[in-house]
Each structure stands twice: as structure tokens, then as C-alpha cells.
Design a protein around this motif. Structure first.
Motif, PDB file in Angstrom:
ATOM      1  N   SER A  86      43.838 -38.429 -11.294  1.00  0.00           N
ATOM      2  CA  SER A  86      45.182 -38.246 -10.737  1.00  0.00           C
ATOM      3  C   SER A  86      45.223 -38.663  -9.278  1.00  0.00           C
ATOM      4  N   ILE A  87      44.194 -38.323  -8.520  1.00  0.00           N
ATOM      5  CA  ILE A  87      44.143 -38.702  -7.105  1.00  0.00           C
ATOM      6  C   ILE A  87      44.173 -40.223  -6.971  1.00  0.00           C
ATOM      7  N   CYS A  88      43.373 -40.917  -7.768  1.00  0.00           N
ATOM      8  CA  CYS A  88      43.314 -42.378  -7.668  1.00  0.00           C
ATOM      9  C   CYS A  88      44.625 -43.033  -8.102  1.00  0.00           C
ATOM     10  N   THR A  89      45.292 -42.455  -9.076  1.00  0.00           N
ATOM     11  CA  THR A  89      46.586 -42.991  -9.490  1.00  0.00           C
ATOM     12  C   THR A  89      47.611 -42.856  -8.361  1.00  0.00           C
ATOM     13  N   LEU A  90      47.601 -41.699  -7.686  1.00  0.00           N
ATOM     14  CA  LEU A  90      48.505 -41.493  -6.555  1.00  0.00           C
ATOM     15  C   LEU A  90      48.161 -42.435  -5.406  1.00  0.00           C
ATOM     16  N   VAL A  91      46.873 -42.634  -5.155  1.00  0.00           N
ATOM     17  CA  VAL A  91      46.449 -43.553  -4.096  1.00  0.00           C
ATOM     18  C   VAL A  91      46.884 -44.980  -4.420  1.00  0.00           C
ATOM     19  N   SER A  92      46.636 -45.408  -5.646  1.00  0.00           N
ATOM     20  CA  SER A  92      46.997 -46.781  -6.018  1.00  0.00           C
ATOM     21  C   SER A  92      48.506 -46.992  -5.971  1.00  0.00           C
ATOM     22  N   GLY A  93      49.270 -45.901  -6.135  1.00  0.00           N
ATOM     23  CA  GLY A  93      50.723 -45.992  -6.050  1.00  0.00           C
ATOM     24  C   GLY A  93      51.241 -45.995  -4.629  1.00  0.00           C
ATOM     25  N   GLY A  94      50.332 -45.899  -3.649  1.00  0.00           N
ATOM     26  CA  GLY A  94      50.731 -45.996  -2.247  1.00  0.00           C
ATOM     27  C   GLY A  94      51.144 -44.692  -1.608  1.00  0.00           C
ATOM     28  N   LEU A  95      50.861 -43.545  -2.274  1.00  0.00           N
ATOM     29  CA  LEU A  95      51.273 -42.261  -1.712  1.00  0.00           C
ATOM     30  C   LEU A  95      50.367 -41.784  -0.593  1.00  0.00           C
ATOM     31  N   GLY A  96      49.179 -42.368  -0.459  1.00  0.00           N
ATOM     32  CA  GLY A  96      48.288 -41.953   0.608  1.00  0.00           C
ATOM     33  C   GLY A  96      46.867 -42.384   0.344  1.00  0.00           C
ATOM     34  N   VAL A  97      45.942 -41.832   1.134  1.00  0.00           N
ATOM     35  CA  VAL A  97      44.513 -42.098   0.992  1.00  0.00           C
ATOM     36  C   VAL A  97      43.835 -40.790   0.628  1.00  0.00           C
ATOM     37  N   SER A  98      42.543 -40.846   0.307  1.00  0.00           N
ATOM     38  CA  SER A  98      41.850 -39.617  -0.042  1.00  0.00           C
ATOM     39  C   SER A  98      40.350 -39.783   0.161  1.00  0.00           C
ATOM     40  N   VAL A  99      39.632 -38.668  -0.057  1.00  0.00           N
ATOM     41  CA  VAL A  99      38.169 -38.654  -0.013  1.00  0.00           C
ATOM     42  C   VAL A  99      37.699 -37.980  -1.298  1.00  0.00           C
ATOM     43  N   MET A 100      36.742 -38.594  -2.003  1.00  0.00           N
ATOM     44  CA  MET A 100      36.307 -38.051  -3.285  1.00  0.00           C
ATOM     45  C   MET A 100      34.871 -38.478  -3.587  1.00  0.00           C
ATOM     46  N   ASN A 101      34.319 -37.926  -4.670  1.00  0.00           N
ATOM     47  CA  ASN A 101      32.939 -38.268  -5.016  1.00  0.00           C
ATOM     48  C   ASN A 101      32.862 -39.713  -5.486  1.00  0.00           C
ATOM     49  N   PRO A 102      31.760 -40.404  -5.197  1.00  0.00           N
ATOM     50  CA  PRO A 102      31.678 -41.840  -5.471  1.00  0.00           C
ATOM     51  C   PRO A 102      31.643 -42.176  -6.954  1.00  0.00           C
ATOM     52  N   LEU A 103      31.068 -41.312  -7.774  1.00  0.00           N
ATOM     53  CA  LEU A 103      30.977 -41.600  -9.204  1.00  0.00           C
ATOM     54  C   LEU A 103      32.372 -41.730  -9.810  1.00  0.00           C
ATOM     55  N   ALA A 104      33.243 -40.760  -9.495  1.00  0.00           N
ATOM     56  CA  ALA A 104      34.613 -40.804  -9.994  1.00  0.00           C
ATOM     57  C   ALA A 104      35.382 -41.970  -9.379  1.00  0.00           C
ATOM     58  N   ALA A 105      35.155 -42.227  -8.088  1.00  0.00           N
ATOM     59  CA  ALA A 105      35.901 -43.292  -7.408  1.00  0.00           C
ATOM     60  C   ALA A 105      35.632 -44.648  -8.057  1.00  0.00           C
ATOM     61  N   TYR A 106      34.361 -44.964  -8.289  1.00  0.00           N
ATOM     62  CA  TYR A 106      34.049 -46.279  -8.853  1.00  0.00           C
ATOM     63  C   TYR A 106      34.406 -46.372 -10.327  1.00  0.00           C
ATOM     64  N   GLU A 107      34.388 -45.248 -11.026  1.00  0.00           N
ATOM     65  CA  GLU A 107      34.833 -45.257 -12.413  1.00  0.00           C
ATOM     66  C   GLU A 107      36.338 -45.504 -12.479  1.00  0.00           C
ATOM     67  N   GLU A 108      37.092 -44.839 -11.608  1.00  0.00           N
ATOM     68  CA  GLU A 108      38.544 -45.012 -11.600  1.00  0.00           C
ATOM     69  C   GLU A 108      38.946 -46.390 -11.098  1.00  0.00           C
ATOM     70  N   ALA A 109      38.099 -46.994 -10.248  1.00  0.00           N
ATOM     71  CA  ALA A 109      38.417 -48.325  -9.727  1.00  0.00           C
ATOM     72  C   ALA A 109      38.467 -49.372 -10.829  1.00  0.00           C
ATOM     73  N   LYS A 110      37.907 -49.061 -11.998  1.00  0.00           N
ATOM     74  CA  LYS A 110      37.955 -49.997 -13.119  1.00  0.00           C
ATOM     75  C   LYS A 110      39.359 -50.078 -13.718  1.00  0.00           C
ATOM     76  N   VAL A 111      40.159 -49.030 -13.499  1.00  0.00           N
ATOM     77  CA  VAL A 111      41.500 -49.012 -14.101  1.00  0.00           C
ATOM     78  C   VAL A 111      42.622 -48.866 -13.071  1.00  0.00           C
ATOM     79  N   SER A 112      42.291 -48.459 -11.841  1.00  0.00           N
ATOM     80  CA  SER A 112      43.311 -48.286 -10.798  1.00  0.00           C
ATOM     81  C   SER A 112      43.034 -49.256  -9.653  1.00  0.00           C
ATOM     82  N   PRO A 113      44.061 -49.949  -9.156  1.00  0.00           N
ATOM     83  CA  PRO A 113      43.872 -50.885  -8.042  1.00  0.00           C
ATOM     84  C   PRO A 113      43.683 -50.141  -6.724  1.00  0.00           C
ATOM     85  N   ILE A 114      42.447 -49.765  -6.418  1.00  0.00           N
ATOM     86  CA  ILE A 114      42.144 -49.039  -5.191  1.00  0.00           C
ATOM     87  C   ILE A 114      41.016 -49.747  -4.451  1.00  0.00           C
ATOM     88  N   ALA A 115      40.922 -49.484  -3.157  1.00  0.00           N
ATOM     89  CA  ALA A 115      39.801 -49.947  -2.347  1.00  0.00           C
ATOM     90  C   ALA A 115      38.942 -48.736  -2.003  1.00  0.00           C
TER      91      ALA A 115
END
Length: 325
Positions: free
Chosen positions: A231-260
């Protein structure tokens, strides 16, 4: 006259009202009358001294105290469920069973792959996978409801036997077109005045994040909260803001959400670990499953970019941290 004491009927009515949001619907579920449910709720509020619901016509909305009390009630029911499960295991004495748990992100990926590998070596063992938030998973293990859990910890593990696998550093996640993607590493000062997507209030990650920003004298500009990394990555990719999270989840979500993704400093460590009940001897099956889960987790972590797992990068590769679209 002695004061009225809380009974199972009070809790049953309370759970039904929480589930349905209506005294009338709760009475139908319990096969009783609406006045009886209302009377039980009124009695429970008198017993606890808490206003559990805000009334609005035929609908009732849980108060803050009611929501907190409901969380405690559900934890108590985990213990009852574990007794029912124990009886079922005794009845089915011919089959060995293992109950394992993880947070949703780990349960659907890493834990499931660990179970596949474990079952290949132990085909006669029945394995049940349960998923919940970090507090629920810890509670399941502490009470013996589950035999083991794969978890991510930002603090101590309460009342459970902890077997740490590895520690990594959390990362910053941003929309791909965000100006901060021009930086190779981000710090709290970079987030001053920037909309921020926070983890759920009361979570260990939220507490640790707020402590780091407070130490840097930077106020978080929180625009949304979410309990799941997806949910955090979906909100981030939608331009609502930035966040800090664990790297395992971040890189897994990056496969489906357009995030940096960028490294974040100072380090906010996340401990990937196995949890076991505190008073249970670890038998052959639990040791075997622990070995499978540890191996799968280490394999997955080894695939993360160096700077994302808290190790010095072998050479500067800033572009390496941009997630694929």
C-alpha cells in the motif's frame, strides 16, 4: 451487592457488533433480540468503564477505546483458537503438523517458498501458513498458536525465542520523477517539508522512523498512513509522497509499482529473523523448517543491491537504485 462481572456473552455481543456495525445485525447473527444485545453492550461498558461505541441512529461506530479493547479481545481469542487446534491435532495423531506465520509480504513469498522446500523433504507433514501484522504474528508465536514465524523486526521480539538471520538497512522510496531521485543517498534533512507516507501509527517502524527524524530536528509532513508495504508503494507511485521501508519489500514492490529506491542514512536497521515459542523445545521438524526458511531468506537477501542491504557498494552505481517501471 457484588459488581457484575464480564462474561462470554458480553464479549460475544461485543464482537458481533464490531463485526456488523449494528445492534440489529448483531442480534440476527447471535439469534437473539436487539434489546438483549443493547443490554449486553451497556453492561459491558459499565463493567469496563469505557465508552465502547458512538451511537448514530441505527448504526454504531467503535470509539477509540472500543477499538483498543477489540484488539485485546481478539488477542484473547487467539488463545481459545489455539486450544481448539490442539484438540484437533490430538485427534489427528497420525499426521504431523506445523503451523507457521509471517506478515503478508513474507507469507505470500518467502514463507511459501520455504514451505515448498520443506515439504519436498518431509512430504507427510501438514503445514498451515498464517499471515498477520507484526504484532499479531509475535502474539501467535508467544502463545504457541504457531510453531514458528518468519518476521522483520525493528525492535525487540516480545516473549519469543529469536533466531536472527540477517540485518539490513531500510531504504527510501520515491516517485520515479521526484526531484530527490537526483541524490544518490537521502537523509532526514532531504525530507523537510516533503509529503511523507508513514507506516501505521503505533508500529515499530513508525516509532523508529519518527525517532530518527526527531533526532535530526526534522518534522515529518505526513499525508497518509498504511500498514502494508504494498500500500505504501502504491501511494508513493501515485505521487502522494515519499517513504522509508525495508529493502526486501521495496525491491519486490518495485517489480509492479513505478518507484525509485535510494539508500537512507542514518541507517534504520531491520532484522530478518525466525521466531519460536519461548517455552517449547524445538523438535526435529521445527529445526528442519527453520533451516529451510533461513536458507530461502538468505538467498533472497543476497539478490538485493549492495547499498540496499547495508553493505558498501563495490563501485558507484547510482542508476542501480532506480526501480523498473
Amino acid at each position: 451487592m457484588a459488581g457484575r462481572r464480564m462474561s462470554f456473552r458480553h464479549i460475544e455481543a461485543f464482537r458481533a457488533v464490531m463485526a456488523t456495525g449494528s445492534m440489529t445485525e448483531a442480534s440476527r447473527r447471535l439469534h437473539t433480540s436487539q434489546p438483549q444485545v443493547s443490554r449486553l453492550i451497556a453492561q459491558l461498558e459499565a463493567i469496563t468503564g469505557l465508552p465502547l461505541f458512538d451511537r448514530s441512529g441505527s448504526r454504531v461506530v467503535p470509539s477509540l477505546d472500543g477499538t483498543r479493547f477489540h484488539a485485546e479481545v481478539e488477542r484473547a481469542f487467539v488463545g481459545l483458537t489455539s486450544l481448539e487446534s490442539a484438540a484437533a491435532r490430538i485427534r489427528a495423531f497420525g499426521a504431523e503438523r506445523l503451523r507457521v506465520a509471517a506478515m503478508p509480504r513474507l507469507a505470500g513469498g518467502l514463507l511459501a517458498r520455504a514451505v515448498v522446500r520443506f515439504r519436498a523433504a518431509h512430504p507427510d507433514v501438514i503445514v498451515a501458513i498464517h499471515s498477520g501484522d507484526d504484532g499479531t504474528v509475535n502474539e501467535w508465536v508467544a502463545t504457541g498458536f504457531c510453531d514458528a514465524a518468519l518476521t522483520m523486526l525493528y525492535g525487540e521480539a516480545p516473549e519469543a525465542r529469536l533466531e536472527q538471520v540477517e540485518t539490513r538497512a531500510c531504504v527510501a522510496v520515491l516517485p520515479q520523477d521526484h526531484p530527490l531521485t537526483a541524490r544518490t543517498t537521502l537523509a532526514p534533512e532531504d525530507f523537510r517539508g516533503v509529503p511523507f507516507i508513514a507506516s501505521s501509527l503505533g508500529s515499530a517502524l513508525r516509532s523508529r522512523t519518527e525517532a530518527i527524524f526527531e533526532a535530526a530536528d526534522v518534522d515529518l509532513t505526513i499525508t497518509a498512513e498504511a500498514g502494508l508495504g504494498a500500500s505504501i508503494c502504491t501511494l508513493v507511485s501515485g505521487g502522494l509522497g515519499v517513504s522509508v521501508m525495508n529493502p526486501l519489500a521495496a525491491y519486490e514492490e518495485a517489480k509492479v509499482s513505478p518507484i525509485a529506491i535510494r539508500p537512507f542514512a542514518p541507517a534504520l536497521p531491520v532484522h530478518f529473523a525466525l521466531l519460536f515459542p519461548p517455552d517449547h523445545a524445538r523438535g526435529r521438524l521445527m529445526r528442519a523448517f527453520g533451516a529451510c526458511a533461513r536458507a530461502i531468506l538468505l538467498e533472497e537477501l543476497a539478490q538485493l543491491p549492495d547499498a540496499a542491504n547495508g553493505r558498501p557498494a563495490s563501485r558507484p552505481q547510482a542508476a542501480r537504485f532506480s526501480a523498473p517501471a
